[in-house]
Scaffold this active site. Sequence first.
Site, PDB file in Angstrom:
ATOM      1  N   ALA A  90      -5.562  -2.180   5.005  1.00  0.00           N
ATOM      2  CA  ALA A  90      -6.922  -1.700   5.281  1.00  0.00           C
ATOM      3  C   ALA A  90      -7.760  -1.763   4.025  1.00  0.00           C
ATOM      4  O   ALA A  90      -7.233  -1.801   2.902  1.00  0.00           O
ATOM      5  CB  ALA A  90      -6.876  -0.252   5.779  1.00  0.00           C
ATOM      6  N   TYR A 137     -16.938   3.522   6.001  1.00  0.00           N
ATOM      7  CA  TYR A 137     -15.471   3.386   6.149  1.00  0.00           C
ATOM      8  C   TYR A 137     -15.034   3.898   7.525  1.00  0.00           C
ATOM      9  O   TYR A 137     -14.305   3.213   8.251  1.00  0.00           O
ATOM     10  CB  TYR A 137     -14.788   4.165   5.017  1.00  0.00           C
ATOM     11  N   THR A 170      -9.708   0.562   1.978  1.00  0.00           N
ATOM     12  CA  THR A 170      -9.654   2.030   1.933  1.00  0.00           C
ATOM     13  C   THR A 170     -10.586   2.639   0.874  1.00  0.00           C
ATOM     14  O   THR A 170     -10.517   3.839   0.621  1.00  0.00           O
ATOM     15  CB  THR A 170      -8.209   2.511   1.651  1.00  0.00           C
ATOM     16  N   LEU A 185       1.248   3.659   2.277  1.00  0.00           N
ATOM     17  CA  LEU A 185       2.003   3.834   3.515  1.00  0.00           C
ATOM     18  C   LEU A 185       2.936   2.651   3.747  1.00  0.00           C
ATOM     19  O   LEU A 185       4.085   2.835   4.156  1.00  0.00           O
ATOM     20  CB  LEU A 185       1.042   3.995   4.707  1.00  0.00           C
ATOM     21  N   LYS A 229     -13.324   1.760  10.576  1.00  0.00           N
ATOM     22  CA  LYS A 229     -11.995   2.086  11.119  1.00  0.00           C
ATOM     23  C   LYS A 229     -12.077   2.327  12.631  1.00  0.00           C
ATOM     24  O   LYS A 229     -11.182   1.948  13.372  1.00  0.00           O
ATOM     25  CB  LYS A 229     -11.399   3.303  10.407  1.00  0.00           C
ATOM     26  N   GLY A 231       0.837  -1.211   0.000  1.00  0.00           N
ATOM     27  CA  GLY A 231       0.000   0.000   0.000  1.00  0.00           C
ATOM     28  C   GLY A 231       0.866   1.252   0.000  1.00  0.00           C
ATOM     29  O   GLY A 231       2.099   1.173   0.101  1.00  0.00           O
ATOM     30  N   ASP A 278      -3.554 -12.415   4.248  1.00  0.00           N
ATOM     31  CA  ASP A 278      -4.880 -11.790   4.306  1.00  0.00           C
ATOM     32  C   ASP A 278      -5.226 -11.639   5.787  1.00  0.00           C
ATOM     33  O   ASP A 278      -5.372 -12.634   6.497  1.00  0.00           O
ATOM     34  CB  ASP A 278      -5.889 -12.697   3.593  1.00  0.00           C
TER      35      ASP A 278
HETATM   36  N1  LIG Z   1      -5.264   7.017   1.901  1.00  0.00           N
HETATM   37  C1  LIG Z   1      -5.654   7.971   2.740  1.00  0.00           C
HETATM   38  O1  LIG Z   1      -5.876   9.123   2.346  1.00  0.00           O
HETATM   39  C2  LIG Z   1      -5.820   7.682   4.205  1.00  0.00           C
HETATM   40  C3  LIG Z   1      -6.288   8.691   5.050  1.00  0.00           C
HETATM   41  C4  LIG Z   1      -6.423   8.414   6.414  1.00  0.00           C
HETATM   42  C5  LIG Z   1      -6.082   7.163   6.895  1.00  0.00           C
HETATM   43  N2  LIG Z   1      -5.650   6.202   6.053  1.00  0.00           N
HETATM   44  C6  LIG Z   1      -5.296   4.903   6.618  1.00  0.00           C
HETATM   45  O2  LIG Z   1      -3.902   4.724   6.424  1.00  0.00           O
HETATM   46  C7  LIG Z   1      -3.606   3.351   6.230  1.00  0.00           C
HETATM   47  C8  LIG Z   1      -2.782   3.196   4.962  1.00  0.00           C
HETATM   48  O3  LIG Z   1      -3.533   3.703   3.863  1.00  0.00           O
HETATM   49  P1  LIG Z   1      -2.988   3.614   2.382  1.00  0.00           P
HETATM   50  O4  LIG Z   1      -3.393   4.858   1.680  1.00  0.00           O
HETATM   51  O5  LIG Z   1      -1.574   3.174   2.389  1.00  0.00           O
HETATM   52  O6  LIG Z   1      -3.914   2.435   1.820  1.00  0.00           O
HETATM   53  P2  LIG Z   1      -3.733   1.555   0.517  1.00  0.00           P
HETATM   54  O7  LIG Z   1      -2.720   2.171  -0.391  1.00  0.00           O
HETATM   55  O8  LIG Z   1      -5.106   1.273   0.028  1.00  0.00           O
HETATM   56  O9  LIG Z   1      -3.086   0.230   1.103  1.00  0.00           O
HETATM   57  C9  LIG Z   1      -3.811  -0.682   1.859  1.00  0.00           C
HETATM   58  C10 LIG Z   1      -3.216  -2.039   1.601  1.00  0.00           C
HETATM   59  O10 LIG Z   1      -3.966  -2.990   2.352  1.00  0.00           O
HETATM   60  C11 LIG Z   1      -4.123  -4.138   1.553  1.00  0.00           C
HETATM   61  N3  LIG Z   1      -5.255  -4.939   1.984  1.00  0.00           N
HETATM   62  C12 LIG Z   1      -6.573  -4.747   1.732  1.00  0.00           C
HETATM   63  N4  LIG Z   1      -7.299  -5.745   2.271  1.00  0.00           N
HETATM   64  C13 LIG Z   1      -6.419  -6.583   2.883  1.00  0.00           C
HETATM   65  C14 LIG Z   1      -6.546  -7.789   3.605  1.00  0.00           C
HETATM   66  N5  LIG Z   1      -7.746  -8.368   3.797  1.00  0.00           N
HETATM   67  N6  LIG Z   1      -5.432  -8.377   4.092  1.00  0.00           N
HETATM   68  C15 LIG Z   1      -4.208  -7.816   3.885  1.00  0.00           C
HETATM   69  N7  LIG Z   1      -4.017  -6.680   3.187  1.00  0.00           N
HETATM   70  C16 LIG Z   1      -5.115  -6.067   2.705  1.00  0.00           C
HETATM   71  C17 LIG Z   1      -4.309  -3.592   0.149  1.00  0.00           C
HETATM   72  O11 LIG Z   1      -4.045  -4.591  -0.794  1.00  0.00           O
HETATM   73  P3  LIG Z   1      -4.926  -4.690  -2.160  1.00  0.00           P
HETATM   74  O12 LIG Z   1      -4.808  -3.344  -2.808  1.00  0.00           O
HETATM   75  O13 LIG Z   1      -4.275  -5.808  -2.893  1.00  0.00           O
HETATM   76  O14 LIG Z   1      -6.316  -5.001  -1.707  1.00  0.00           O
HETATM   77  C18 LIG Z   1      -3.291  -2.461   0.124  1.00  0.00           C
HETATM   78  O15 LIG Z   1      -2.031  -2.900  -0.309  1.00  0.00           O
HETATM   79  C19 LIG Z   1      -4.954   2.629   6.224  1.00  0.00           C
HETATM   80  O16 LIG Z   1      -5.190   2.118   7.500  1.00  0.00           O
HETATM   81  C20 LIG Z   1      -5.948   3.717   5.931  1.00  0.00           C
HETATM   82  O17 LIG Z   1      -7.217   3.416   6.487  1.00  0.00           O
HETATM   83  C21 LIG Z   1      -5.506   6.428   4.719  1.00  0.00           C
END
Ligand SMILES: NC(=O)c1ccc[n+]([C@@H]2O[C@H](COP(=O)([O-])OP(=O)(O)OC[C@H]3O[C@@H](n4cnc5c(N)ncnc54)[C@H](OP(=O)(O)O)[C@@H]3O)[C@@H](O)[C@H]2O)c1
Length: 286
Positions: A59, A123, A61, A12, A127, A10, A35
Amino acid sequence: MKIIVTGANGQLGCDLIRVLETEDTVVPFSHRDLDVTDNDRVSRVIEDVRPEVVIHAAAYTRVDEAERDPDEAFRVNAIGARNVAAAAEAVGAKVVYVSTDYVFDGKKPSYSEFDTPSPINVYGRSKLAGEQMTAFFNRRHFIVRTSWLYGRNGKNFVKTMLELTRQGKPVRVVNDQIGSPTYTMDLARFIGRLISTNLFGTYHASNSGSCSWYEFAKAIFKEAGFSDVQVEPISSRELARAAARPAFSVLDHQAIRLNGLEALRPWREALRDFVRHDLTEAQKEG
Ligand SMILES: NC(=O)c1ccc[n+]([C@@H]2O[C@H](COP(=O)([O-])OP(=O)(O)OC[C@H]3O[C@@H](n4cnc5c(N)ncnc54)[C@H](OP(=O)(O)O)[C@@H]3O)[C@@H](O)[C@H]2O)c1
């Protein structure tokens, strides 16, 4: 330290690995490798690796899709968090659960860690449930809420804006949601410092300052040298998305102050750094 990172592919997750692997032993798990909804496998993997810390960056997302599929959002964000937190507890590991500004309703101009969450979309509710699971199942927990993430890997607002202009498409951006854009490298560095402490609890960690998505878009074009791009400000109502978003989701960094930790730099400085260095590198890599 030996550190497990979930969601390693992901936005982060990738930057956590870049930051941590210079000093620590990082054992990354992408979605394909692990998973987090599979409780038996999560337990087995954490038991085998026996890390000191588990950073749970995986997550669900997809904010709008969560409205149509709440079970999947809760399965990943809440049940997954329980699995990870409990397995970490069983081997005496600290756990970090990365959470979101979307646990708040957006009615206040800013939110401290001591404000009561009241999410307005699926969502955000999933969370918040993940935060509660983490706190319940692991005593040595850090809950790190962040907002508006962008970085080198994966899709994000900065890349979308630049792609729209490259394609010559009109740029219309909402001007009635205020938050704090946050660079994943800065957040990863903060998490890296936090896990070396025993200052457990909930933290708001976003780049400092705030703006609307419209102002963020204007800043992106300015930093990228496209000052002549016309950006049209619109209201959230005009965009008509499935999930409601909080109007204000600025995170006050009270826990960082109270614990004497270093706050993240201003969002504008972080954006400049990202556009000038990381983004250029990512574009070269294709
Ligand atoms: N993006 C934002 O703007 C934002 C804002 C506030 C908070 N956050 C939080 O910050 C954290 C990181 O966000 P991010 O933007 O890095 O998210 P991201 O790019 O969507 O990465 C999330 C990763 O989790 C993986 N994932 C999904 N379902 C899964 C499962 N069942 N088991 C294992 N892995 C799984 C996804 O894989 P696949 O793609 O293969 O499904 C993806 O690689 C998350 O907790 C998010 O809620 C994000």
